[in-house]
Design an enzyme around this catalytic site. Structure first.
Site, PDB file in Angstrom:
ATOM      1  N   ASN A   1       1.004  -1.306  -0.165  1.00 14.20           N
ATOM      2  CA  ASN A   1      -0.132   0.139   0.137  1.00 14.20           C
ATOM      3  C   ASN A   1       0.777   1.419  -0.032  1.00 14.20           C
ATOM      4  OD1 ASN A   1      -2.309  -1.502   0.218  1.00 14.20           O
ATOM      5  ND2 ASN A   1      -2.038  -1.912   2.296  1.00 14.20           N
TER       6      ASN A   1
ATOM      7  N   HIS B   1      -7.091   4.473   1.736  1.00 14.07           N
ATOM      8  CA  HIS B   1      -6.552   4.159   0.514  1.00 14.07           C
ATOM      9  C   HIS B   1      -6.716   5.505  -0.707  1.00 14.07           C
ATOM     10  CE1 HIS B   1      -5.642   0.126   1.340  1.00 14.07           C
ATOM     11  NE2 HIS B   1      -6.649   0.231   2.224  1.00 14.07           N
TER      12      HIS B   1
ATOM     13  N   HIS C   1     -13.706  -1.919   6.440  1.00 17.82           N
ATOM     14  CA  HIS C   1     -12.590  -2.584   6.968  1.00 17.82           C
ATOM     15  C   HIS C   1     -12.520  -3.052   8.204  1.00 17.82           C
ATOM     16  CE1 HIS C   1      -8.277  -2.394   8.620  1.00 17.82           C
ATOM     17  NE2 HIS C   1      -8.090  -2.988   7.489  1.00 17.82           N
TER      18      HIS C   1
END
Ligand code: PLP
Length: 416
Positions: free
Chosen positions: A48, A220, A134
């Site tokens: 990531n 993100h 999440h």
């Protein structure tokens, strides 16, 4: 003791039988597009570290300088004596970057979620979650004791139904408190395992219409979206309407830690009520300094360039994948492009395979060819939707991407 281990071994066997066994793989190099593993180099399409900052000299140097000035450890929780200058500087920089009144940092994004939701909600309240949020948000919602309602992924109609229900069915306060029942909607902006986007503008309109609060996890998207790279909320022009903006310092920002941004009042409240903040040793000064250097870098000319590089990679991979002519066959892994990604390409490219064991087979074949792309399985994604989660970073080059496309084409053609 023996019984204990026997019991756990049985449980592990069951995990293995379902194709869900996981183990740690030791990497002997810093993060980057190429990692050393077991004495060989793997091309890494799984991190990531979207902007390639985790091993950037600006971050490592900031961490080193901070260790020299403030030491390795922070000594205590922030509220005792561990609130060091680097933490305060980071929070000021973060609030300025996000355009909010204030910011609060945590040792991780997970801790930020776990601190925020139980601080804000209790048993008389309702928390409404997108089906794909999440695990940190799911766990936080459970811990809060609030009533949990789930809407289908990005389904605005179902969200509105639940908002209507929570307005029209006020529950009698269980705890006997007189305060009004609060409703909190929580979503990710860019979804971690599918890479698609939440319709934030429509969600803001809905939560305003029904008097609910909105919390958006930009894990993100921070550093990647919007004119100032603040996140998807900035890109969609809705930052000011979101009560709680959450994110991590460990992904595009290349460091470590989590954050919550919002009004001064929200932050003052969290300092008093977020238990994962209060009852935990302050993050090490090096982490705060590295994150602050990352914020500076993201807002610089170099940050803009790295972001452009990333979007170029996304473009190239999108084109390459469209050209891959793979014939799906029954009972064999199939390459399916997610509809969401077909319309909105991003740095996260899920290649849905389906069966857990099949996904592991493809990941193993990729590793044999020198690529690190682990199979993502339950409980990270739903059972039967195992996938390769390919992630691109600004640090990848055209050769590595061409090699990946060739390897995938080869693997899938052999299987059909
Ligand atoms: C990674 C992640 C988190 C947790 O952040 P950490 O800093 O890694 O603990 C929270 N939410 C989402 C969507 C994530 O992907």
């Amino acid at each position: 003791m023996l019984d204990f281990d026997t019991e756990l071994k049985q449980r592990l066997d069951s995990i293995r039988q379902q194709g869900l066994f996981r183990e740690l793989r030791r990497m002997d190099s810093p993060q980057g597009p190429r990692l050393q593993h077991n004495g060989r180099e793997l091309i890494n399409f799984s991190s990531n570290d979207y902007l390639g900052l985790a091993n950037h000299p600006a971050l490592t140097e900031a961490a080193i300088q901070s260790v020299k000035r403030f030491g390795a450890g922070s000594g205590a929780s922030r509220l005792i004596c561990g609130s060091l200058a680097p933490h305060h500087e980071l929070e000021e920089a973060l609030a300025a970057f996000k355009g909010t009144e204030a910011a609060l940092t945590f040792s991780s994004g997970y801790a930020a979620a776990l601190g925020a939701i139980p601080a804000l909600l209790g048993r008389d309240d309702v928390v409404i979650l997108d089906k794909l949020v999440h695990a940190s948000i799911v766990d936080a919602a459970r811990l809060s004791g609030a009533k949990i309602r789930i809407f289908a992924h990005n389904d605005l109609n179902e969200l509105e139904e639940i908002l209507k229900w929570s307005r029209n069915n006020p529950q009698p306060p269980i705890s006997g408190s007189q305060r009004p029942k609060n409703v909190l909607v929580v979503t990710e902006s860019v979804f971690s395992m599918d890479g698609d986007h939440a319709p934030l503008a429509e969600m803001v309109a809905l939560k305003d219409k029904y008097g609910a609060w909105l919390m958006v996890d930009e894990a993100h998207a921070t550093g990647l979206y919007g004119q100032y790279r603040r996140g998807l909320a900035e890109a969609l022009g809705v930052s000011e309407s979101i009560e709680i903006q959450m994110g991590t310092l460990g992904k595009a920002l290349g460091a470590s830690g989590g954050y919550l941004c919002g009004s001064r009042t929200l932050i003052d409240f969290l300092v008093n009520r977020a238990r994962s903040f209060i009852f935990s040793t302050a993050p090490v000064p090096a982490a705060a300094a590295a994150a602050q250097a990352a914020l500076q870098l993201v807002q610089s000319r170099e940050g803009a360039t790295r972001c452009e590089q990333l979007w170029q990679q996304v473009q190239v991979v999108g084109d390459d994948f469209r050209k891959l002519k793979l014939s799906p066959q029954e009972s064999l892994p199939r390459l399916t492009s997610s509809p969401a990604n077909a319309t909105k390409p991003g740095a996260i490219i899920p290649v849905i395979i389906g069966q857990e064991a099949a996904a592991v087979t493809v990941a193993t074949e990729l590793r044999a060819r020198g690529f690190l792309i682990p199979a993502i399985r339950y409980p990270t994604v739903a059972r039967g939707s195992a996938r390769l989660r390919i992630t691109l970073t600004a640090a990848h080059n055209a050769t590595e991407i061409a090699q990946l496309t060739a390897a995938l084409a080869d693997i899938f053609s052999h299987q059909s």
